[in-house]
Design a protein around this motif. Sequence first.
Motif, PDB file in Angstrom:
ATOM      1  N   MET A  52       0.859  -1.177   0.000  1.00 13.49           N
ATOM      2  CA  MET A  52       0.000   0.000   0.000  1.00 13.49           C
ATOM      3  C   MET A  52       0.895   1.226   0.000  1.00 13.49           C
ATOM      4  N   THR A  73       1.516   5.463  -0.138  1.00 15.25           N
ATOM      5  CA  THR A  73       0.979   6.802   0.123  1.00 15.25           C
ATOM      6  C   THR A  73       1.665   7.778  -0.810  1.00 15.25           C
ATOM      7  N   LEU A 126       5.267   6.636  -0.365  1.00 13.68           N
ATOM      8  CA  LEU A 126       5.890   6.084   0.826  1.00 13.68           C
ATOM      9  C   LEU A 126       5.251   4.745   1.161  1.00 13.68           C
ATOM     10  N   ASN A 159       5.114   1.527   4.140  1.00 11.23           N
ATOM     11  CA  ASN A 159       5.397   1.223   5.532  1.00 11.23           C
ATOM     12  C   ASN A 159       6.034  -0.162   5.590  1.00 11.23           C
ATOM     13  N   ARG A 165       7.269  -2.518   7.991  1.00  9.55           N
ATOM     14  CA  ARG A 165       7.321  -2.887   9.395  1.00  9.55           C
ATOM     15  C   ARG A 165       7.729  -1.708  10.291  1.00  9.55           C
ATOM     16  N   GLY A 166       7.011  -0.635  10.132  1.00 10.54           N
ATOM     17  CA  GLY A 166       7.241   0.497  11.021  1.00 10.54           C
ATOM     18  C   GLY A 166       8.259   1.499  10.516  1.00 10.54           C
ATOM     19  N   ILE A 218       9.539   3.942   7.464  1.00 12.33           N
ATOM     20  CA  ILE A 218       8.961   4.576   6.283  1.00 12.33           C
ATOM     21  C   ILE A 218       9.996   4.604   5.171  1.00 12.33           C
ATOM     22  N   ASN A 268       9.477   1.287  17.879  1.00  9.02           N
ATOM     23  CA  ASN A 268       9.417   0.830  16.500  1.00  9.02           C
ATOM     24  C   ASN A 268       8.918  -0.594  16.409  1.00  9.02           C
ATOM     25  N   GLY A 288       5.426  -0.811  16.920  1.00  5.12           N
ATOM     26  CA  GLY A 288       4.782  -0.368  15.689  1.00  5.12           C
ATOM     27  C   GLY A 288       4.585  -1.523  14.728  1.00  5.12           C
ATOM     28  N   GLU A 289       5.627  -2.306  14.597  1.00  5.03           N
ATOM     29  CA  GLU A 289       5.536  -3.465  13.717  1.00  5.03           C
ATOM     30  C   GLU A 289       4.494  -4.442  14.223  1.00  5.03           C
ATOM     31  N   LEU A 321       1.041  -3.441  13.327  1.00  2.11           N
ATOM     32  CA  LEU A 321       0.711  -3.762  11.937  1.00  2.11           C
ATOM     33  C   LEU A 321       0.374  -5.230  11.792  1.00  2.11           C
ATOM     34  N   LYS A 371       8.173  10.494  12.084  1.00  2.00           N
ATOM     35  CA  LYS A 371       9.339   9.872  11.458  1.00  2.00           C
ATOM     36  C   LYS A 371       9.836  10.803  10.365  1.00  2.00           C
ATOM     37  N   LEU A 423      11.385  12.273   6.939  1.00  2.75           N
ATOM     38  CA  LEU A 423      11.386  11.884   5.530  1.00  2.75           C
ATOM     39  C   LEU A 423      12.809  12.056   5.030  1.00  2.75           C
ATOM     40  N   ALA A 470       6.642  12.024   8.322  1.00  5.53           N
ATOM     41  CA  ALA A 470       5.535  11.130   8.045  1.00  5.53           C
ATOM     42  C   ALA A 470       5.250  10.338   9.302  1.00  5.53           C
ATOM     43  N   THR A 471       4.090   9.723   9.335  1.00  8.57           N
ATOM     44  CA  THR A 471       3.757   8.909  10.483  1.00  8.57           C
ATOM     45  C   THR A 471       2.993   7.685  10.009  1.00  8.57           C
ATOM     46  N   ILE A 472       2.950   6.685  10.856  1.00  8.10           N
ATOM     47  CA  ILE A 472       2.217   5.484  10.491  1.00  8.10           C
ATOM     48  C   ILE A 472       0.920   5.447  11.270  1.00  8.10           C
ATOM     49  N   ASP A 489      -3.983   1.855  10.989  1.00  5.56           N
ATOM     50  CA  ASP A 489      -4.218   0.771  10.038  1.00  5.56           C
ATOM     51  C   ASP A 489      -2.984   0.447   9.211  1.00  5.56           C
ATOM     52  N   GLY A 490      -1.846   1.037   9.569  1.00  9.45           N
ATOM     53  CA  GLY A 490      -0.619   0.683   8.876  1.00  9.45           C
ATOM     54  C   GLY A 490      -0.306   1.586   7.698  1.00  9.45           C
ATOM     55  N   ARG A 491      -1.246   2.462   7.364  1.00 12.06           N
ATOM     56  CA  ARG A 491      -0.964   3.354   6.254  1.00 12.06           C
ATOM     57  C   ARG A 491       0.001   4.456   6.671  1.00 12.06           C
ATOM     58  N   VAL A 492       0.689   4.993   5.694  1.00 13.82           N
ATOM     59  CA  VAL A 492       1.594   6.095   5.982  1.00 13.82           C
ATOM     60  C   VAL A 492       0.837   7.396   5.749  1.00 13.82           C
ATOM     61  N   ALA A 493       0.936   8.314   6.682  1.00 12.07           N
ATOM     62  CA  ALA A 493       0.331   9.629   6.474  1.00 12.07           C
ATOM     63  C   ALA A 493       1.415  10.686   6.555  1.00 12.07           C
ATOM     64  N   LEU A 494       1.327  11.672   5.698  1.00 13.62           N
ATOM     65  CA  LEU A 494       2.325  12.736   5.694  1.00 13.62           C
ATOM     66  C   LEU A 494       1.966  13.794   6.740  1.00 13.62           C
TER      67      LEU A 494
END
Lengths: 156, 886
Positions: free
Chosen positions: A45, A47, A59, A61, A63-64, A66, B222, B225-226, B229, B560, B562, B574-576, B579-584
Amino acid sequence: MGLEAHQTEGLSKGTETRQYCGFTIGKDLFAVPVLEVQEVIKPQMITKVPLSKEGVCGLINLRGQIVTAVSLRTLLGLPASKNVEFMNVIARVGDSLVALVVDQIRDVINVTMDSYEPTPDTLVSPLRDYVSGVHKTDGRLLIVLDLDKIVKYFDT
Amino acid sequence: MGYILSQESANSGLLKEFLLESFEGLSTITELLPKLEKSPQDEEIINSIYRAVHTLKGAACFLHFAKLQELTHAAENLLELIKKKKLMIVPDVIDTLLSFSDLVGLILSSIESTSSEGASNVEDVVKRINDIAIGKISGVDSSSTHAPEPAEREPVVNHEVSPAAQKEWGVQGQDDGMPEKFGEDGSIQAGSGDQSDTPDRKKSVSDSVVRVNVNLLDKMMNVVGELVLNRNQIIQFATKFDNPELNRLASQLNLITSELQTDIMTTRMQPIGAVLNKFERIVRDMARESGKRINIRIEGKETELDKTLLEAVKDPLTHLIRNAVDHGLETPDQREKSGKSKEGLLSIRAYHEGGQVTVEIQDDGRGLQREKILNKAIKNNLISAESARQMSEKQINDLIFLPGFSTAEKVTNLSGRGVGMDVVRTNIERIGGVVDVSSKEGHGTTFKLRVPLTLAIVPALLIGDDNEYFAIPQVSLVELVLLEGERLSELESIQGAEFFRLRGELVPIVRLRNILNGVRTHVNSEIPDQSLNILVLNADGRVFGLIVDAIEDTQEIVVKPLKLLKSLSIYAGATIMGDGRVALILDPTGIASWSQLAQSKEDVEVVTETQAQDYQELLLFRLLDRCVYGIPLCLINRLEEIKRDQIEYVGRRMVLRYRGHVMPLIDLNEKFHIGKTNLERDRVPLLVLYLNHHYFGLLVDEISDITSSEMEIQALVKEQEGIMGSLFVGERTVTVIDTFKIIDCCEADDSKSVIDKDLVVKAKNKVVLVVEDSPLFRKMSIDVLEGQGYGVLAAHDGEEALAMLNQEKVDLVLTDVEMPKLDGFGLAKSIKDDKRFEKLPMIALTSRYSESDRAMGKKLGFVDYLEKFKREEIVASVNRTLLKAS
């Protein structure tokens, strides 16, 4: 003495093997040193990053972490692929990771340094800008990509 | 006995703190000294060492460790010489300082084990330091820069101390390569990296606590975080199979993971009480020492913030407390004289506010003495006497944060030698915080520190745009505005640039969707907006509105960087998402500069101050002759579009009902005899002015742009009523209209002439000198005054005005404040200094109106201090002043 030294150097250079991670983009075979590759993953997926340079897919993801995904097709000036089954080669550059989006993944390729040639003059930009050299392998040229140059392009 | 015991236990916490702090400071010193030797010119290093020694000295004073105090005092003196470049850094100096740090280490170790300073002999080292300081030993720069002789390199007076110290202490000074240690009592020290702690002492000062390297915590974050996910994937997977056991396990995993995530986030949080508690003792001791009576009140000890930040605010807070006790609060006698209770109040309040932690330190002491501050700043060459006169109250207060500023008249044992406040500010700003001071002379001072809760996790607002998510740090979010239905019209647009009026302030608007599409100006879309979400953001002082599609939620996000795309300034990282998606993460500052929004107000002020020119914004519009006309933007209240049927007629005059007023409409086309504005169009653009407590509407053909110009009116086209002149804006020629004339006509029709006929007679022989660098306002003032029947002289700046005063008889000076060469304040001073003009009244005009300027103006002898475009007030003031004079 000078001659001898030259010969030994040539000899060691010739037999030294290199391992590359090979992949295809279009019809060409490309490679990056296997030591720079962390893993190869399926499409993720993604972004999108508005306003980023052409060639940045977005971008992902991992495993945590970026990771910036880069389309080698766009970078090398090829039309976008219709193939949806592209692969991501995750490579380490400095302390960051970059995902190279490629058409198809090949095996790990072992080559010796005597097949190495610096970038041929016939290669033109933009391809030329990101290549460090080529290996003459059986029947086909292995084009070695220079990751630093690729990263530098996106960094500026 | 019992007393001593309880005293001791009260002390033990403080002692621990002292040891932790001092060891830390010491390791900084030992680490930096060799570096200083290599790069002796590096002021940063010198300052860091100086501060560390200073802190050490302070701590030693409170706890009455005489030897340490003596040592550090001597070292501080020496370092001050180095700082002032009176002493060259030669190996001797470094050696001495190293033996100083060795000895300090020895004493600290002794304090740790026996709670006393032990039998170490400090006199030798102190003597050695003092010798160097007074120049007995090489190192003093005797006006030449010659390098010391090699022979002198054989230094080391204190071999008696050093080897011993090496044995006990020296090894500990090195951080790298220390194996992880197990304390005797079984506590574990994990990590050996960044924290510059010295491992050995931990076994004794922290028994029940595991020290964990922050890096390790980051790594754990981190990994969690994994895990999150992975959990999400498993939950998704589980829903596909209708297996109760799998579902149960999945939801269990869900719970555990969330809990783990929260826990790890909170491991970094610590109550601020740990830092605040020790202040009680410090204040008590300081008060006793200085003979003051102080009641300390601490609130909000339980407020939590990130460990790293807690560490970072500790020193600044200590400085502020010390300053409050030392400089802020008065002695009981002084307090009684000024009618206050004998006991001073010092209150410390910590609380959460808007995703930040605020700490307020308030005293009811004498407050900041601005006169003193100014004098001091001028004396120390921090500001010029010139600029001092123009400073606002706040600017004066801020002077105390400048490096090299200290208000204490004599250097005391307790507070600093000017190390304090600049360090406070640097340290707070380094962690993304702000420190503010407000003060009322005679009533006390309040320092307000605002720091983020944590650096790694920030509260953010999630916003949606075209099915994508973005995060905006809440720190920069001022407020949210929702415009719906009627209110949509509050969004004004001028040639693609959009504005919104937020409680009277004009806020520029940018649309996120446009930015993301790479469009810098707004293009009216086909579909009118149904509703608008505006985020009002503050980016380093620039306030602007960002229109977004949807506002989702607030969330704590993990920032995090860039790495590869850091050149894209509109993103902060950016951040996660869950739901695991990356958001800016959007960066408001980056967005503001990308959209080329105007500079912050302060910046603009700087520009006007340095260039002393009037940048004036003009609204440009067209009339039927297709020429470009301009009108000063500051005169315009609103831009409206009206329909034919809204216009009513009173006699032959057009009016519009507007905000409960009957607003006369003036057709500029008709006014300039160009034709008549076509009212049959859908919408007719209207400029609404608010002058002399009345609304006026100017009908124009088309509003075209806003421009900023230096207002160099080139030439008057021809004498035409209502036109002031023309100027060039880029390639175009703009005709600037004389708003007042036009409105005068309008009023004259109503037989409400502004000209007071009686006055004209009296005013006949009075002469007013107008001093103004902006041609527009000069012309405006001249016209207005001539209209009143005065004789008018005009000067471009203060110097020219002074020359004119010498030649002509002038009854009143009407001057601008910001001007090139000699400004209004300067002019006023020169006038007042001249005996001949003692009685000459002066009125100041400004476009930058502030209370402090006004106060300054009054002080300099201005009769009045008025805003430039308030013509009515100006006329009234001139009339009044001249009547009084005659």
